[in-house]
Design an enzyme around this catalytic site. Structure first.
Site: not given
Ligand code: NI
Length: 171
Positions: A50, A93, A138, A45
């Site tokens: 990000q 990540l 997020h 995901g």
């Molecule tokens: Ni994440």
């Protein structure tokens, strides 16, 4: 285009993302970049913040390596129903070299827009339910480590500081 993934403690990851008001070609470009970046990483995901884009867009693919890809693109995702408890190990990540168990709902119903602006509904359980909750977090500037107990978070932060202070090893 594969974009660099921001990592903890980058303050951009703590910002709240804004809803997408109009889905345009630019939105679909972001989705394409996010998808390429997620598969390249590889990850299950990715949320737009990000890669430094503060819009409410997530991509998810929890299919196993030997299965057909099963890409979910969710714009302005909202959890409209949640139930049950899960406590599974998560990674991110944006938080390399760290994994920990996190309390989540076991099942969620998520509504979102797809890249052409149609409303979609997903009834998710298992890894997909966790991925939805992780990625939607997020969009609100929340990382999975923010859910840890104070003791575990303290250990995490110490480890991160130690990693940051360690010069990279020679190959
Ligand atoms: Ni994440």
């Amino acid at each position: 285009m594969i974009r660099p993934i921001l990592t903890y403690p980058n303050p951009e990851l703590k910002k709240k993302s804004a809803p997408v008001t109009i889905i345009t070609e630019a939105t679909r470009d972001i989705v394409r970049d996010m998808t390429e970046t997620m598969y390249e990483a590889p990850g299950v995901g990715l949320a737009a913040p990000q890669i430094g884009i503060h819009q409410r867009i997530i991509v998810i693919d929890v299919s196993a390596r030997d299965e057909q890809p099963d890409l979910i693109i969710a714009i302005n995702p909202v959890i409209v129903h949640a139930e049950g408890d899960a406590y599974e190990e998560e990674g991110c990540l944006s938080v390399p070299n760290y994994a920990a168990n996190v309390h989540r709902h076991a099942q969620v119903v998520v509504k979102a827009l797809d890249p052409v602006g149609n409303e979609q509904t997903w009834r998710a359980e298992g890894l997909l339910a966790i991925a939805f909750q992780h990625e939607i977090d997020h969009l609100d500037g929340i990382l999975f480590v923010d859910h840890l107990s104070p003791l575990k978070r303290d250990l995490f932060q110490r480890k991160q500081r130690r990693l940051a202070a360690t010069p990279p090893e020679a190959p």
